[in-house]
Design a protein around this motif. Structure first.
Motif, PDB file in Angstrom:
ATOM      1  N   GLY A  32     -12.335 -35.822  -0.193  1.00 53.50           N
ATOM      2  CA  GLY A  32     -13.185 -36.778   0.502  1.00 53.50           C
ATOM      3  C   GLY A  32     -14.226 -37.363  -0.439  1.00 53.50           C
ATOM      4  O   GLY A  32     -14.217 -37.149  -1.648  1.00 53.50           O
ATOM      5  N   TRP A  33     -15.109 -38.116   0.139  1.00 56.16           N
ATOM      6  CA  TRP A  33     -16.203 -38.739  -0.601  1.00 56.16           C
ATOM      7  C   TRP A  33     -17.209 -37.669  -0.953  1.00 56.16           C
ATOM      8  O   TRP A  33     -17.460 -36.844  -0.108  1.00 56.16           O
ATOM      9  N   PRO A  34     -17.780 -37.521  -2.081  1.00 56.16           N
ATOM     10  CA  PRO A  34     -17.814 -38.377  -3.268  1.00 56.16           C
ATOM     11  C   PRO A  34     -16.768 -38.017  -4.321  1.00 56.16           C
ATOM     12  O   PRO A  34     -16.654 -38.712  -5.327  1.00 56.16           O
ATOM     13  N   GLU A  35     -15.977 -36.953  -4.107  1.00 57.90           N
ATOM     14  CA  GLU A  35     -14.956 -36.589  -5.085  1.00 57.90           C
ATOM     15  C   GLU A  35     -13.909 -37.691  -5.230  1.00 57.90           C
ATOM     16  O   GLU A  35     -13.374 -37.915  -6.312  1.00 57.90           O
ATOM     17  N   LEU A  36     -13.631 -38.389  -4.117  1.00 62.37           N
ATOM     18  CA  LEU A  36     -12.683 -39.498  -4.167  1.00 62.37           C
ATOM     19  C   LEU A  36     -13.217 -40.621  -5.056  1.00 62.37           C
ATOM     20  O   LEU A  36     -12.450 -41.276  -5.768  1.00 62.37           O
ATOM     21  N   TYR A  37     -14.517 -40.847  -5.017  1.00 62.67           N
ATOM     22  CA  TYR A  37     -15.142 -41.849  -5.894  1.00 62.67           C
ATOM     23  C   TYR A  37     -14.897 -41.482  -7.359  1.00 62.67           C
ATOM     24  O   TYR A  37     -14.565 -42.351  -8.175  1.00 62.67           O
ATOM     25  N   ASP A  38     -15.037 -40.209  -7.700  1.00 59.10           N
ATOM     26  CA  ASP A  38     -14.774 -39.761  -9.074  1.00 59.10           C
ATOM     27  C   ASP A  38     -13.325 -40.032  -9.465  1.00 59.10           C
ATOM     28  O   ASP A  38     -13.048 -40.479 -10.587  1.00 59.10           O
TER      29      ASP A  38
END
Length: 144
Positions: A32-38
């Motif tokens: 999920g977010w914020p790992e998806l942003y990474d």
């Protein structure tokens, strides 16, 4: 000037390629977010999605700046929700009696294989627990 207000970020319809980019990143790492942003930053930096780099992605509405983050988070939330809905948990039903074909209200016939009890292989009595009736597992969507 871009707004940090997430309400204004959600009012615009995202480009279909932007949605596919986020979906591509989510399927690489189901986080999920914020790992998806990474993960999106890593994919953009390596050009792994159709060879697009950060500038190409900015052209389809995927920006990685602080001001673009609310819109990107909205797209990510939409994609994660859709992907999780596709992966609904399944329920296991243990039935003691064989299930035969049934006709649903929409007219489609649902078939389930029937496992017959073979008289040539009677149940063996031993110290271990055995079952006289074959156990059948049937997968059904949760909530069905």
């Amino acid at each position: 000037m871009p707004s940090m207000d997430p309400r204004s970020a959600a009012t615009q319809m995202p480009d279909p390629d932007a949605i596919e980019f986020v979906r591509f990143c989510y399927r690489r790492r189901r986080v999920g977010w914020p790992e998806l942003y990474d993960e999106m930053c890593a994919v953009a930096g390596r050009g792994l999605f159709r060879g697009y780099d950060a500038d190409d992605l900015a052209g389809i509405g995927v920006g990685f700046s602080l001001f673009d983050m609310p819109a990107l988070a909205c797209i990510a939330a939409q994609v994660v929700g859709e992907e999780q809905a596709l992966r609904r948990p399944m329920r296991v039903v243990i039935a003691a009696e064989p299930v035969t074909s049934a006709v649903a209200s929409d007219g489609l016939e649902t078939l389930a294989p029937v496992v017959p009890i073979s008289p040539s292989h009677p149940a063996v009595v031993s110290e271990e627990r055995t079952f006289d009736v074959p156990i059948r597992l049937h997968l059904a969507p949760a909530g069905a």
